[in-house]
Design a protein around this motif. Structure first.
Motif, short mmCIF file in Angstrom:
data_model
loop_
_atom_site.label_atom_id
_atom_site.label_comp_id
_atom_site.label_asym_id
_atom_site.label_seq_id
_atom_site.Cartn_x
_atom_site.Cartn_y
_atom_site.Cartn_z
N UNK A 1 19.17 25.04 -6.08
CA UNK A 1 20.33 24.13 -6.10
C UNK A 1 20.04 22.85 -6.90
N UNK A 2 18.76 22.57 -7.12
CA UNK A 2 18.32 21.43 -7.94
C UNK A 2 18.81 20.08 -7.39
N UNK A 3 18.86 20.00 -6.07
CA UNK A 3 19.18 18.72 -5.43
C UNK A 3 17.94 17.84 -5.39
N UNK A 4 16.78 18.46 -5.09
CA UNK A 4 15.49 17.77 -5.07
C UNK A 4 14.50 18.55 -5.91
N UNK A 5 13.60 17.84 -6.55
CA UNK A 5 12.51 18.51 -7.26
C UNK A 5 11.38 18.79 -6.28
N UNK A 6 10.54 19.76 -6.62
CA UNK A 6 9.39 20.05 -5.76
C UNK A 6 8.39 18.89 -5.78
N UNK A 7 8.36 18.13 -6.86
CA UNK A 7 7.50 16.96 -6.92
C UNK A 7 7.94 15.91 -5.89
N UNK A 8 9.24 15.68 -5.80
CA UNK A 8 9.76 14.72 -4.81
C UNK A 8 9.42 15.17 -3.39
N UNK A 9 9.64 16.45 -3.12
CA UNK A 9 9.40 16.96 -1.77
C UNK A 9 7.92 16.89 -1.39
N UNK A 10 7.04 17.22 -2.34
CA UNK A 10 5.62 17.20 -2.03
C UNK A 10 5.12 15.77 -1.80
N UNK A 11 5.60 14.82 -2.58
CA UNK A 11 5.21 13.42 -2.37
C UNK A 11 5.71 12.94 -1.01
N UNK A 12 6.90 13.37 -0.61
CA UNK A 12 7.42 13.00 0.71
C UNK A 12 6.55 13.61 1.82
N UNK B 1 0.82 -1.22 0.00
CA UNK B 1 0.00 0.00 0.00
C UNK B 1 0.85 1.27 0.00
N UNK B 2 2.05 1.23 0.56
CA UNK B 2 2.91 2.41 0.57
C UNK B 2 3.44 2.71 -0.83
N UNK B 3 3.82 1.66 -1.56
CA UNK B 3 4.28 1.85 -2.94
C UNK B 3 3.13 2.37 -3.80
N UNK B 4 1.94 1.81 -3.61
CA UNK B 4 0.77 2.28 -4.36
C UNK B 4 0.47 3.74 -4.04
N UNK B 5 0.61 4.10 -2.77
CA UNK B 5 0.36 5.48 -2.37
C UNK B 5 1.33 6.42 -3.07
N UNK B 6 2.59 6.04 -3.14
CA UNK B 6 3.60 6.88 -3.81
C UNK B 6 3.29 6.99 -5.30
N UNK B 7 2.89 5.89 -5.92
CA UNK B 7 2.56 5.91 -7.35
C UNK B 7 1.42 6.89 -7.63
N UNK B 8 0.36 6.81 -6.83
CA UNK B 8 -0.79 7.69 -7.05
C UNK B 8 -0.46 9.13 -6.70
N UNK B 9 0.35 9.34 -5.66
CA UNK B 9 0.74 10.70 -5.28
C UNK B 9 1.59 11.34 -6.37
N UNK B 10 2.52 10.59 -6.93
CA UNK B 10 3.35 11.09 -8.02
C UNK B 10 2.50 11.46 -9.23
N UNK B 11 1.57 10.59 -9.55
CA UNK B 11 0.68 10.83 -10.69
C UNK B 11 -0.12 12.11 -10.48
N UNK B 12 -0.62 12.31 -9.27
CA UNK B 12 -1.42 13.49 -8.96
C UNK B 12 -0.58 14.76 -8.98
N UNK B 13 0.59 14.72 -8.35
CA UNK B 13 1.45 15.90 -8.27
C UNK B 13 1.98 16.29 -9.64
#
Length: 313
Positions: free
Chosen positions: A31-42, A5-17
Motif C-alpha cells: 500500500x506504500x503508506x509506510x516504508x520499511x525503513x520507517x517501520x524498522x527505525x520505529x 539523545x532521541x533525535x541522535x538515535x533516530x539519525x544514526x538508526x536511519x543512517x544504519x538502516x
C-alpha cells in the motif's frame, strides 16, 4: 544540530538502516503508506525507550519532532509494527549489526581484544507457579552469547538458542561470525569454554591468540598443546578484559530489559537481536552527545560530569 539523545538515535538508526539491503517496500503490491525503513527505525526506537507497542505508538503520536524526522504523516497502528517484525527475516539483523560497526571503526581497523560470554533472557511472562499449575511449562530463558570489543565496548557478534547448548558449541559459531565482522588479535573466554578445539580454531584457523583458564583435575595431566602452554604461562592482565562482556550484558538488561515480550521463539530471537543492535547505536549516541557537550566519556577524567553522563547511558 540537536543534542537530544532521541533525535541522535533516530539519525544514526536511519543512517544504519538505509545502508542495509532492506527494500523500501516489502513487495510491488504494498500500500506504500509506510516504508520499511520507517517501520524498522520505529521498532528500534521502541526498544530504545523500552516500552510495549501500544504505549509506544501513543507516545510517538505526541512527538511532532520525531514524526517530522521520519517523514510520517500519521503514526502506524501498533499491529503494523508487530506484523512487520514477524515478517522480516532474522538474518537481516545480522547485516544491520555489521552496519552499526561502521559507526565505530575506520576501514581496515581491527579489534585488539575480543571477549566472549553468555547469559539468558527470560522468555515467558508466566510465573513458575502458574506454569506448573496449568501444566504448560515453558523454556525459562533463551541462551545468548556475544562477542565484545573490550576497547570500544561494542558488540561484534551473537549466537542465540532456545536449548541450553554447551558453551563450546556456541563459541565456535560466534568466533567465526565475529571474525568476519571484525578481526581481532586476541580472544578471551572464561573457564567454561576451556577446550583444545577452541584453541585450535582461534590460533590455527583465525590466526589470533586465545586466553582462557585451564581446568585441571587432580592426578590428571593437562592435555592439549595450547592448554599446556596456557597452564604454564597465563596472561592474567589480558584475561581480566573478559569482564567487559559481563558489563555489556548488564547494561543491555538494565537499560532495555531482560524479559522478552514476544511469544513465539523466532520473534524472541529477533527481539534479542534488536536489543543488542540498539545497545551499539546507543553507545555511539552517548559518545556524540558527550563530545558535543564537551563531557569526557571516561568518568574518572570528568568527575564533575558524572550525574549527567550516567543519565545518558
Amino acid at each position: 544540530m540537536s543534542s537530544n539523545k532521541y533525535i541522535k538515535f533516530i539519525d544514526l538508526s536511519l543512517k544504519t538502516v538505509q545502508s542495509s539491503r532492506l527494500n523500501l517496500y516489502s513487495c510491488k503490491y504494498s500500500k506504500r503508506v509506510y516504508t520499511q525503513h520507517q517501520l524498522l527505525v520505529l521498532v528500534l526506537l521502541k526498544e530504545y525507550i523500552s516500552t510495549d507497542y501500544r504505549d509506544f505508538v501513543e507516545l510517538i503520536d505526541l512527538m511532532s519532532n520525531i514524526k517530522e524526522k521520519l517523514d510520517l504523516d500519521k503514526v502506524p497502528h501498533y499491529t503494523t509494527l508487530q506484523k512487520f517484525v514477524s515478517r522480516i527475516p532474522s538474518s537481516l539483523f545480522n547485516l544491520i549489526l555489521s552496519k552499526t560497526l561502521k559507526l565505530f571503526y575506520s576501514h581496515g581497523e581491527n579489534a585488539s581484544i575480543t571477549a566472549i560470554d553468555a547469559t539468558g533472557f527470560t522468555s515467558s511472562y508466566a510465573s513458575h507457579y502458574y506454569s506448573r499449575r496449568t501444566g504448560k511449562l515453558r523454556s525459562s530463558f533463551l541462551k545468548t552469547s556475544i562477542a565484545v570489543d573490550t576497547e570500544k565496548k561494542v558488540i561484534l557478534g551473537w549466537k542465540i538458542s532456545q536449548k541450553t547448548d554447551h558453551d563450546v558449541k556456541h563459541a565456535k559459531a560466534l568466533i567465526r561470525q565475529s571474525n568476519k565482522s571484525r578481526k581481532s588479535g586476541c580472544y578471551v573466554l572464561d573457564k567454561g569454554y576451556d577446550s583444545e578445539k577452541i584453541h585450535v580454531l582461534i590460533r590455527e584457523e583465525i590466526k589470533a591468540d586465545s586466553i582462557m583458564p585451564v581446568r585441571k583435575r587432580k592426578r590428571k595431566k593437562v592435555r592439549g598443546k595450547y592448554r599446556r602452554k596456557l597452564y604454564l604461562n597465563f596472561d592474567k592482565i589480558k584475561y581480566n578484559k573478559r569482564n567487559i562482556a559481563e558489563t555489556t550484558f548488564s547494561v543491555v538488561k538494565r537499560k532495555f530489559g531482560e524479559v522478552l515480550r514476544a511469544r513465539k521463539f523466532y520473534n524472541q530471537v529477533k527481539e534479542i537481536k534488536i536489543k543488542l543492535i540498539v545497545y551499539n547505536i546507543n553507545k555511539k549516541v552517548v559518545e556524540i552527545v558527550c563530545i558535543k557537550l564537551r563531557i569526557s566519556t571516561e568518568p574518572r577524567y570528568a568527575l564533575q560530569d558524572l550525574p549527567y553522563f550516567w543519565s545518558l547511558i
